[in-house]
Design a protein around this motif. Sequence first.
Motif, PDB file in Angstrom:
ATOM      1  N   GLU B  95       0.854  -1.185   0.000  1.00  0.00           N
ATOM      2  CA  GLU B  95       0.000   0.000   0.000  1.00  0.00           C
ATOM      3  C   GLU B  95       0.889   1.233   0.000  1.00  0.00           C
ATOM      4  O   GLU B  95       1.690   1.432   0.900  1.00  0.00           O
ATOM      5  CB  GLU B  95      -0.853   0.033   1.274  1.00  0.00           C
ATOM      6  CG  GLU B  95      -2.155  -0.703   1.159  1.00  0.00           C
ATOM      7  CD  GLU B  95      -2.900  -0.719   2.486  1.00  0.00           C
ATOM      8  OE1 GLU B  95      -2.628   0.132   3.332  1.00  0.00           O
ATOM      9  OE2 GLU B  95      -3.756  -1.616   2.624  1.00  0.00           O
ATOM     10  N   GLU B  97       0.028   4.408   0.111  1.00  0.00           N
ATOM     11  CA  GLU B  97      -0.346   5.434   1.076  1.00  0.00           C
ATOM     12  C   GLU B  97      -0.617   4.835   2.439  1.00  0.00           C
ATOM     13  O   GLU B  97      -1.418   3.924   2.571  1.00  0.00           O
ATOM     14  CB  GLU B  97      -1.597   6.159   0.580  1.00  0.00           C
ATOM     15  CG  GLU B  97      -1.288   7.080  -0.560  1.00  0.00           C
ATOM     16  CD  GLU B  97      -2.489   7.888  -0.992  1.00  0.00           C
ATOM     17  OE1 GLU B  97      -2.324   9.080  -1.206  1.00  0.00           O
ATOM     18  OE2 GLU B  97      -3.590   7.318  -1.072  1.00  0.00           O
ATOM     19  N   THR B  98       0.066   5.330   3.426  1.00  0.00           N
ATOM     20  CA  THR B  98      -0.250   4.903   4.780  1.00  0.00           C
ATOM     21  C   THR B  98      -0.921   6.082   5.462  1.00  0.00           C
ATOM     22  O   THR B  98      -0.665   7.235   5.122  1.00  0.00           O
ATOM     23  CB  THR B  98       1.016   4.522   5.552  1.00  0.00           C
ATOM     24  OG1 THR B  98       1.911   5.625   5.483  1.00  0.00           O
ATOM     25  CG2 THR B  98       1.667   3.292   4.973  1.00  0.00           C
ATOM     26  N   TYR B  99      -1.795   5.766   6.352  1.00  0.00           N
ATOM     27  CA  TYR B  99      -2.579   6.830   6.982  1.00  0.00           C
ATOM     28  C   TYR B  99      -1.803   7.496   8.104  1.00  0.00           C
ATOM     29  O   TYR B  99      -0.882   6.917   8.662  1.00  0.00           O
ATOM     30  CB  TYR B  99      -3.877   6.243   7.530  1.00  0.00           C
ATOM     31  CG  TYR B  99      -3.636   5.197   8.592  1.00  0.00           C
ATOM     32  CD1 TYR B  99      -3.537   5.576   9.925  1.00  0.00           C
ATOM     33  CD2 TYR B  99      -3.490   3.856   8.261  1.00  0.00           C
ATOM     34  CE1 TYR B  99      -3.296   4.618  10.900  1.00  0.00           C
ATOM     35  CE2 TYR B  99      -3.251   2.912   9.221  1.00  0.00           C
ATOM     36  CZ  TYR B  99      -3.150   3.292  10.547  1.00  0.00           C
ATOM     37  OH  TYR B  99      -2.905   2.370  11.511  1.00  0.00           O
ATOM     38  N   ASP B 100      -2.181   8.733   8.376  1.00  0.00           N
ATOM     39  CA  ASP B 100      -1.622   9.384   9.560  1.00  0.00           C
ATOM     40  C   ASP B 100      -2.693  10.206  10.265  1.00  0.00           C
ATOM     41  O   ASP B 100      -2.411  10.943  11.185  1.00  0.00           O
ATOM     42  CB  ASP B 100      -0.408  10.247   9.199  1.00  0.00           C
ATOM     43  CG  ASP B 100      -0.766  11.398   8.262  1.00  0.00           C
ATOM     44  OD1 ASP B 100      -1.914  11.447   7.774  1.00  0.00           O
ATOM     45  OD2 ASP B 100       0.108  12.244   8.009  1.00  0.00           O
ATOM     46  N   ILE B 101      -3.921  10.070   9.784  1.00  0.00           N
ATOM     47  CA  ILE B 101      -4.976  10.922  10.329  1.00  0.00           C
ATOM     48  C   ILE B 101      -5.341  10.499  11.751  1.00  0.00           C
ATOM     49  O   ILE B 101      -5.555  11.340  12.615  1.00  0.00           O
ATOM     50  CB  ILE B 101      -6.209  10.928   9.394  1.00  0.00           C
ATOM     51  CG1 ILE B 101      -7.225  11.964   9.869  1.00  0.00           C
ATOM     52  CG2 ILE B 101      -6.888   9.564   9.316  1.00  0.00           C
ATOM     53  CD1 ILE B 101      -7.528  12.984   8.839  1.00  0.00           C
ATOM     54  N   PHE B 102      -5.377   9.193  11.978  1.00  0.00           N
ATOM     55  CA  PHE B 102      -5.625   8.688  13.327  1.00  0.00           C
ATOM     56  C   PHE B 102      -4.397   7.897  13.758  1.00  0.00           C
ATOM     57  O   PHE B 102      -3.610   7.458  12.925  1.00  0.00           O
ATOM     58  CB  PHE B 102      -6.847   7.765  13.360  1.00  0.00           C
ATOM     59  CG  PHE B 102      -8.120   8.443  12.940  1.00  0.00           C
ATOM     60  CD1 PHE B 102      -8.517   9.643  13.548  1.00  0.00           C
ATOM     61  CD2 PHE B 102      -8.915   7.890  11.951  1.00  0.00           C
ATOM     62  CE1 PHE B 102      -9.694  10.253  13.152  1.00  0.00           C
ATOM     63  CE2 PHE B 102     -10.092   8.506  11.562  1.00  0.00           C
ATOM     64  CZ  PHE B 102     -10.479   9.699  12.153  1.00  0.00           C
ATOM     65  N   SER B 103      -4.265   7.665  15.050  1.00  0.00           N
ATOM     66  CA  SER B 103      -3.144   6.857  15.515  1.00  0.00           C
ATOM     67  C   SER B 103      -3.446   5.391  15.203  1.00  0.00           C
ATOM     68  O   SER B 103      -4.607   4.991  15.131  1.00  0.00           O
ATOM     69  CB  SER B 103      -2.955   7.050  17.016  1.00  0.00           C
ATOM     70  OG  SER B 103      -4.013   6.443  17.698  1.00  0.00           O
ATOM     71  N   GLU B 106      -6.042   3.532  17.179  1.00  0.00           N
ATOM     72  CA  GLU B 106      -7.475   3.684  16.922  1.00  0.00           C
ATOM     73  C   GLU B 106      -7.929   2.890  15.717  1.00  0.00           C
ATOM     74  O   GLU B 106      -9.035   2.371  15.684  1.00  0.00           O
ATOM     75  CB  GLU B 106      -7.794   5.165  16.685  1.00  0.00           C
ATOM     76  CG  GLU B 106      -7.452   6.006  17.883  1.00  0.00           C
ATOM     77  CD  GLU B 106      -8.504   7.057  18.128  1.00  0.00           C
ATOM     78  OE1 GLU B 106      -9.692   6.754  17.923  1.00  0.00           O
ATOM     79  OE2 GLU B 106      -8.126   8.174  18.506  1.00  0.00           O
ATOM     80  N   VAL B 107      -7.030   2.803  14.726  1.00  0.00           N
ATOM     81  CA  VAL B 107      -7.452   2.187  13.473  1.00  0.00           C
ATOM     82  C   VAL B 107      -7.348   0.674  13.534  1.00  0.00           C
ATOM     83  O   VAL B 107      -8.243  -0.037  13.110  1.00  0.00           O
ATOM     84  CB  VAL B 107      -6.605   2.739  12.309  1.00  0.00           C
ATOM     85  CG1 VAL B 107      -7.039   2.104  11.004  1.00  0.00           C
ATOM     86  CG2 VAL B 107      -6.728   4.256  12.258  1.00  0.00           C
TER      87      VAL B 107
END
Lengths: 126, 480
Positions: B95, B97-103, B106-107
Amino acid sequence: MRDGPPRPSPAILVAGGNRRNLELLGRSLEADGWRVLTAACMEELDRALSVPEEIGLALVDIAGFGRDIWERCESLRARGVMLLVISPRRSQAIQQESLAHGARGVLVKPLSVREVMTLVRGLLRE
Amino acid sequence: MENDRVSTGISGLDEILDGGLIPGRTYLVRGGPGTGKTTLGLHFLVSGKAKGDKALFISLGEPESSVRRNAERQGLDLGGVSFLDLSPTPAFFAEVETYDIFSPAEVEREPITRRIVEEVENLKPSRVFIDSMTQFRYLAADPFQYRKQVLSFLRFLVERNATVLFASESSSEAPDDDLQFVCDGVIRLNDAPEGRSLSVSKFRGSSFLGGRHAMVLGGRGMEVFPRLVPEAYRKEFARETIPSGIPELDELLHGGLERGTVTLLTGPSGVGKSTLGMAFMKEAAGRGERSVMYTFEEEVELLLARCEAVNIPAYIMVERGTLAVEKIEPLRYSPEEFACAVRREVEGKGSRIVMLDSVSGYRLSLRGEDMTGHLHALCTYLKNMGVTVLLVNEVEHITGEFRATEVGISYLADNIVFLRYLEMQGELHKAIGVLKKRLSDFERTLREFQITRYGLKVGKPLVGLRGILTGTPEWTRPPG
């Protein structure tokens, strides 16, 4: 709070350069009963703004956008859409710029799901 | 007692745990990389199969296929063990893109928790192994949340009647000390240059064998060799004297050697110490008793042939099971492993005489430290079990001033029998004498000692000689 009936309320526009972020934030909002529009680039954002859809709140992750994002923020304000800016870091400059272009406030990543949901509910119930 | 315990699948560990784990409790397995945490968990899961226990392996790091492959290599059959593979898939890396919007807490936590709950509710396992709990640390917002989550997770499993073993990785950035408080027992695995070891540092509601125990990881998985605690063993036995079958030698010893004693056979190289020990074993074989000899230097074949040459029917004794000769290869065993082998002989096969050839071989061939301490424990154990122990001890000096043993050995011995060379009228002779005998009196004189093809020959007491201990005795009066 989950599985509640969909609220007959305005949509929330979520904009940002990272699709995975949009997906996660969008999913959380939808789970909380909101209608969500997403925009992953400037074109998508412009398209979303051109539709005469009632948008109550915009959450804009400025990471992934250039300086022209501020212009869109201005137009959101002009449409009477509440704006929250999501910033990748705690920065005085971003804070000032955001507030100057009509943001109600700045959220710094990583966000807490529960805090965002509470905040959104609070703002849209006003 | 043992019926209400849950076996770990490793007999040595069950012994350390006073029978096994207490059901419905949670146990932490700690240790650095490669110390055998997963192997221990696999043994635990597999051993439930015989009793029809449902077993669940929750993997958060290693994919199921890899665990299964490794288990196979160690001869562990994982058929019947259910897997919940929560390890990251290759797609996760791909993947872009890895997320950074939530820790991540939480995800990731929510879907993982949901899958565990579903699997546990579905399977209702009575044995669960979690490899490793450390992964949850990264899914918790802070140490408080982590501790609370672990506690609540463990309670969730225990309330569903599972006995839980969970591994943790300990490193300097993420110490796992906090986990020791939330569980009912702690098993620590260690890998040091002198060998692998296992220790139990906590076991609520039960006694356990403390200290470090030797452990081996190999083709048969994990094996644990409990530290020998001689006091734990005691057997009723007749305090009788066993003869050598050579009348003159038995006279010298006032009957022979007692059961439950340690005898040091000491003397220079080639004088006949092993053969002397074998004489007692030959006589024991005649009574139908089994003896075992551990040789650290000599090859078994050579030793047996040598016995045959002096009229000791070693091959027949081996064939009839009244004699076992074991060659201990250098640096192969730890003292604990060796002690377990000796225990199997004594407790399993009823051996009544145990000979170690030699003490220095024991010290040099076994891995580890404090050899005198280990030898002491082994001898004390054997004495408690009523075994006659023969320790062969080689002294460096062929003749000259008498020296019975090396420092630190003679206190182990109840009896000291010495063999030595004498020069009499220009000829080399051998003599045998007794220096100490704790349970009976003994002859104070030396006797001549010969090894012939008809067997051991012991002569009349050498009286009228002076300066025997110097090696060059003189007659106090002319012979005759």
